[in-house]
Write a protein that holds these residues in place. Structure first.
Motif, PDB file in Angstrom:
ATOM      1  N   ASP A   1     -25.893 101.837  44.313  1.00  0.00           N
ATOM      2  CA  ASP A   1     -24.662 101.452  45.089  1.00  0.00           C
ATOM      3  C   ASP A   1     -24.122 102.649  45.672  1.00  0.00           C
ATOM      4  O   ASP A   1     -23.652 103.559  44.902  1.00  0.00           O
ATOM      5  CB  ASP A   1     -23.455 100.744  44.097  1.00  0.00           C
ATOM      6  N   PRO A   2     -24.236 103.047  47.058  1.00  0.00           N
ATOM      7  CA  PRO A   2     -23.824 103.949  47.801  1.00  0.00           C
ATOM      8  C   PRO A   2     -22.158 104.182  47.992  1.00  0.00           C
ATOM      9  O   PRO A   2     -21.749 104.981  48.240  1.00  0.00           O
ATOM     10  CB  PRO A   2     -24.458 104.089  49.153  1.00  0.00           C
ATOM     11  N   ASN A   3     -21.666 103.063  47.327  1.00  0.00           N
ATOM     12  CA  ASN A   3     -20.327 103.190  47.512  1.00  0.00           C
ATOM     13  C   ASN A   3     -19.395 103.557  46.500  1.00  0.00           C
ATOM     14  O   ASN A   3     -18.191 103.536  46.376  1.00  0.00           O
ATOM     15  CB  ASN A   3     -19.868 101.517  47.820  1.00  0.00           C
ATOM     16  N   VAL A   4     -20.112 103.715  45.434  1.00  0.00           N
ATOM     17  CA  VAL A   4     -19.522 104.585  44.258  1.00  0.00           C
ATOM     18  C   VAL A   4     -20.067 105.710  43.671  1.00  0.00           C
ATOM     19  O   VAL A   4     -21.287 105.924  43.957  1.00  0.00           O
ATOM     20  CB  VAL A   4     -19.510 103.411  43.097  1.00  0.00           C
ATOM     21  N   ILE A   5     -19.133 106.863  43.750  1.00  0.00           N
ATOM     22  CA  ILE A   5     -19.621 107.984  43.442  1.00  0.00           C
ATOM     23  C   ILE A   5     -19.096 108.423  42.028  1.00  0.00           C
ATOM     24  O   ILE A   5     -17.676 108.221  41.783  1.00  0.00           O
ATOM     25  CB  ILE A   5     -19.095 109.170  44.453  1.00  0.00           C
ATOM     26  N   CYS A   6     -19.853 108.733  41.090  1.00  0.00           N
ATOM     27  CA  CYS A   6     -19.468 109.416  39.847  1.00  0.00           C
ATOM     28  C   CYS A   6     -19.262 110.802  39.671  1.00  0.00           C
ATOM     29  O   CYS A   6     -20.450 111.396  39.718  1.00  0.00           O
ATOM     30  CB  CYS A   6     -20.489 108.772  38.669  1.00  0.00           C
ATOM     31  N   VAL A   7     -18.301 111.341  39.685  1.00  0.00           N
ATOM     32  CA  VAL A   7     -18.098 112.982  39.530  1.00  0.00           C
ATOM     33  C   VAL A   7     -18.397 113.519  38.183  1.00  0.00           C
ATOM     34  O   VAL A   7     -17.519 113.018  37.493  1.00  0.00           O
ATOM     35  CB  VAL A   7     -16.762 113.172  40.283  1.00  0.00           C
ATOM     36  N   VAL A   8     -19.457 114.573  38.247  1.00  0.00           N
ATOM     37  CA  VAL A   8     -19.345 114.881  36.596  1.00  0.00           C
ATOM     38  C   VAL A   8     -19.205 116.495  36.813  1.00  0.00           C
ATOM     39  O   VAL A   8     -19.344 117.174  37.893  1.00  0.00           O
ATOM     40  CB  VAL A   8     -20.891 114.573  36.056  1.00  0.00           C
TER      41      VAL A   8
END
Lengths: 245, 197
Positions: free
Chosen positions: B77-84
């Motif tokens: 899903d390109p609409n959700v970004i998980c930042v780590v």
């Protein structure tokens, strides 16, 4: 040699795979560092968060050695603040200031007790915690020998209508005496003339208070040592300018 | 006792996480005894990785292609970004298989002591990704540490103007955790984040 004392964690830096070099503000021995075995491990990482209060025991063969620290958690002050950006910014700013401003292994009881009271105010989310913070910075300045004097006007001796502070002497100046020089004087927020009394804070007043203490911290404490004001403190000031509470 | 080449290899291996001089010596002995089956393939693998691995210009992941396999995966899903914070965190989330969106690796956290500021992290590239459009949610998967959460709040402030949903991972009782053994900070976070059942 060894000692045991109450302490506040200021910072922990990973050392090797499992250990950490931990910087503490101890009650009777001032800022002190030591190696904590397993300090980067799962069991101790949570304990070694800045702001947590611990019972610390330091051991070394010689006084000048880095030494080993063992810590036992007394109050987890950091965890309740993690979700609140403003209180977390105050905590990190206070820890960073202690790190850069206080000399190592020199007792600063007033700074410790003030920090302890600030941590309680932050933990309890007291409505006047920002006032506690600014008062603590004043205590820190006084403890380092740069106390500001708001008891009377530096020019007239008047004890009323004190609204400025002289950047040279650090003494209060009344409105009438300071009027001709107001561009060169620092504003004195009214809340600094009394102790915090549970009154909700005014954002502009706190910002002015931080500007006042920030000026003296930078000019008298940090700049002579060629140390920059910590970024964490700038972020705290920015938050008081940007947010509504 | 051993030649300089072998001694050098021991010293290099001893610098790896989890290895000390003694275990490095054992590892080297193992490699030398199984030259054809372990040492030569290991050399080839190391050379391949050294030549091919690069940092993904989109998310900061480490992979042999740029963009990386995660960014190239059209099923995600390109609409959700998980930042780590780190590539290790990205790999941990991938191992768990609980997230099917895209990632963004910051490369660390803001740290007053270490002198790490916003410009030292990949925050500007995250803002640019969100600004370019198409992102609906940013999940902040930072560590539950003072530095991690300070960074999370900073990133939240930077993203607020773009109108995306910003969420963060829950803090509380780990699976298999016994309340008796939890520190009061974790218990406090868990109590605050309680939800109706």
């Amino acid at each position: 040699m060894d000692w045991t004392d109450h302490a506040i964690i200021l910072a922990a830096r990973k050392h090797g795979e499992n250990n950490a070099i931990v910087h503490l503000l101890t009650r009777t021995r001032g800022r002190h560092a030591g190696l904590v075995r397993g300090g980067s491990g799962r069991r101790l990482r949570g304990v070694l968060q800045p702001g947590n209060e611990v019972a610390a025991t330091w051991r070394a063969r010689l006084e000048e050695h880095l030494g080993h620290l063992t810590v036992e958690l007394e109050h987890a002050r950091a965890a309740p603040l993690l979700e609140d950006p403003l209180r977390l910014a105050a905590l990190t700013s206070a820890c960073a200031l202690c790190e850069v401003a206080l000399p190592e292994r020199e007792p600063h009881l007033a700074a410790y007790d003030g920090f302890d009271a600030l941590l309680v105010a932050l933990d309890d989310d007291q409505p006047d915690w920002p006032q506690h913070y600014v008062h603590w910075e004043l205590t820190l300045l006084a403890d380092l020998g740069f106390g500001l004097d708001f008891s009377a006007c530096a020019a007239t001796g008047s004890t009323t209508d004190l609204v400025y502070v002289s950047p040279k002497s650090g003494r209060a100046v009344s409105a009438s005496a300071g009027a001709p020089y107001r561009d060169r004087l620092l504003p004195l927020p009214a809340f600094l003339l009394r102790q915090p009394a549970g009154v909700p804070f005014d954002r502009l007043e706190i910002r002015r208070g931080l500007q006042l203490t920030g000026f003296f911290l930078a000019e008298h404490v940090l700049r002579p040592q060629n140390i920059a004001v910590p970024a964490a403190r700038y972020r705290l000031v920015d938050r008081f300018g940007a947010e509504t509470h | 006792m051993v030649g300089p080449e072998i001694e050098r290899l021991i010293q290099i291996l001893a610098r790896l996480p989890g290895l000390g001089p003694r275990s490095a010596r054992r590892a080297v002995l193992h490699l030398l005894k199984r030259r054809e089956t372990v040492l030569v393939p290991l050399m080839a693998a190391l050379e391949g990785v050294a030549n091919a691995v690069r940092v993904c210009s989109t998310c900061g992941n480490l992979d042999t292609t740029d963009p990386c396999a995660v960014c190239n995966d059209l099923r995600r899903d390109p609409n959700v970004i998980c930042v780590v914070e780190d590539v290790a965190d990205l790999w941990a989330l991938e191992r768990a298989g609980v997230f099917r969106g895209r990632f963004h690796v910051l490369g660390g956290t803001l740290s007053a002591l270490e002198g790490v500021g916003p410009d030292d992290l990949r925050i500007a590239t995250l803002v640019a990704r969100v600004k370019s459009g198409g992102v609906k949610e940013v999940i902040l998967a930072m560590n539950a540490t003072v530095d991690g959460q300070t960074t999370a709040h900073y990133v939240t402030d930077r993203l607020v103007e773009f109108g995306v949903t910003v969420s963060r991972l829950a803090h509380g009782v780990p699976v298999g955790g016994e309340l008796d053994y939890l520190d009061e900070g974790t218990l406090s976070a868990a109590m605050k984040a309680r939800r109706p059942v």
